[in-house]
Design a protein around this motif. Structure first.
Motif, PDB file in Angstrom:
ATOM      1  N   GLN A 130      57.011   5.761  60.945  1.00  0.00           N
ATOM      2  CA  GLN A 130      58.113   6.519  60.367  1.00  0.00           C
ATOM      3  C   GLN A 130      59.260   5.595  59.970  1.00  0.00           C
ATOM      4  O   GLN A 130      59.954   5.838  58.985  1.00  0.00           O
ATOM      5  N   TYR A 151      52.297  15.286  50.342  1.00  0.00           N
ATOM      6  CA  TYR A 151      53.400  15.424  51.304  1.00  0.00           C
ATOM      7  C   TYR A 151      54.780  15.108  50.720  1.00  0.00           C
ATOM      8  O   TYR A 151      55.787  15.250  51.414  1.00  0.00           O
ATOM      9  N   GLN A 152      54.806  14.672  49.438  1.00  0.00           N
ATOM     10  CA  GLN A 152      56.065  14.259  48.800  1.00  0.00           C
ATOM     11  C   GLN A 152      56.845  13.303  49.717  1.00  0.00           C
ATOM     12  O   GLN A 152      56.287  12.333  50.165  1.00  0.00           O
ATOM     13  N   ASN A 153      58.088  13.630  50.010  1.00  0.00           N
ATOM     14  CA  ASN A 153      58.911  12.719  50.808  1.00  0.00           C
ATOM     15  C   ASN A 153      58.700  12.885  52.311  1.00  0.00           C
ATOM     16  O   ASN A 153      59.321  12.185  53.102  1.00  0.00           O
ATOM     17  N   LYS A 154      57.782  13.788  52.711  1.00  0.00           N
ATOM     18  CA  LYS A 154      57.674  14.116  54.147  1.00  0.00           C
ATOM     19  C   LYS A 154      56.671  13.193  54.856  1.00  0.00           C
ATOM     20  O   LYS A 154      55.583  13.613  55.259  1.00  0.00           O
ATOM     21  N   ARG A 155      57.086  11.955  54.996  1.00  0.00           N
ATOM     22  CA  ARG A 155      56.207  10.971  55.629  1.00  0.00           C
ATOM     23  C   ARG A 155      55.834  11.407  57.042  1.00  0.00           C
ATOM     24  O   ARG A 155      54.705  11.197  57.489  1.00  0.00           O
ATOM     25  N   ASP A 195      55.232  14.295  58.223  1.00  0.00           N
ATOM     26  CA  ASP A 195      54.130  15.269  58.223  1.00  0.00           C
ATOM     27  C   ASP A 195      52.789  14.588  57.949  1.00  0.00           C
ATOM     28  O   ASP A 195      51.760  14.947  58.520  1.00  0.00           O
ATOM     29  N   TYR A 196      52.821  13.619  57.041  1.00  0.00           N
ATOM     30  CA  TYR A 196      51.606  12.843  56.747  1.00  0.00           C
ATOM     31  C   TYR A 196      51.141  12.099  57.998  1.00  0.00           C
ATOM     32  O   TYR A 196      49.957  12.120  58.341  1.00  0.00           O
TER      33      TYR A 196
END
Ligand code: MN
Length: 211
Positions: free
Chosen positions: A128, A179-183, A185-186
């Protein structure tokens, strides 16, 4: 000798819903292929460089005098090595496969990090907090201790004298479509597709060896 793209051992959609098919296809056929093409192009201009082992090429790349060549090997050779391992440490999610490390790796993780959960938390926190593009790694050090590290760009642990066991790619190309900007969540989803049998076996094969 030219490096070439290793085949994926599962279909592009096999890691759904955690990693989508389109991301996998572009990641493998475009991004990974580009590292290989660029590595081959750089080595074509440097016939004196021994390319029989990618691992040794990376471990010794600091010795290369030509800055541009050294950077090309680091970026594209690192990219090739990192992705070749990345495809192997993932597998289609399966309830009959281990959901965490097994055997000697499980014991080593417990001994060093208290528990698998703690190790996972630290590795995820490293992933993260990579600023920009890079990877979070679980590695084996030469003294056979485990080591969590985050590295920028396509730096390979091999360049620092470590053997990579498990790594998560946190370049945006690895997750942006779904996931776009949602690292975060990935990263949480990614644990569902780790091939723990492979990673645990890799650890057992590497301990007791020198590299
Ligand atoms: Mn990548």
């Amino acid at each position: 000798m030219h490096f070439s793209l290793p085949p994926l051992l599962y279909p592009y959609n096999a890691l759904e819903p955690f990693i989508d098919a389109r991301t996998m296809e572009i990641h493998h056929t475009k991004h990974h292929q580009a590292y290989i093409t660029n590595l081959n192009n750089a080595l074509d201009k440097a016939p004196e460089v021994d390319r029989t082992s990618l691992e040794l090429l990376l471990a010794n790349c600091h010795l290369i005098q030509d800055d541009a060549l050294q950077a090309a090997i680091k970026n594209h050779g690192g990219g090739h090595a990192n992705h070749s391992l990345f495809w192997q440490i993932m597998m289609p999610p399966s309830s009959i496969m281990p959901q965490g490390p097994v055997g000697k790796l499980a014991s080593a993780i417990d001994a060093q990090y208290t528990s698998f959960e703690k190790m996972k938390e630290q590795m995820a926190a490293n992933a993260q907090s990579v600023f920009g593009s890079g990877w979070s790694w679980l590695c084996l050090a030469q003294d056979e201790k485990l080591c969590l590290m985050k590295l920028p760009n396509q730096d390979s642990p091999l360049m620092y004298g470590y053997q990579p066991l498990l790594g998560i790619d946190v370049w945006e190309h690895a997750y942006y479509l779904k996931y776009q900007n949602k690292r975060v969540d990935y990263i949480a989803a990614w644990w569902n597709v780790v091939n723990w049998e492979f990673v645990s076996r890799r650890y057992e094969e590497l301990i007791g060896q020198t590299w």
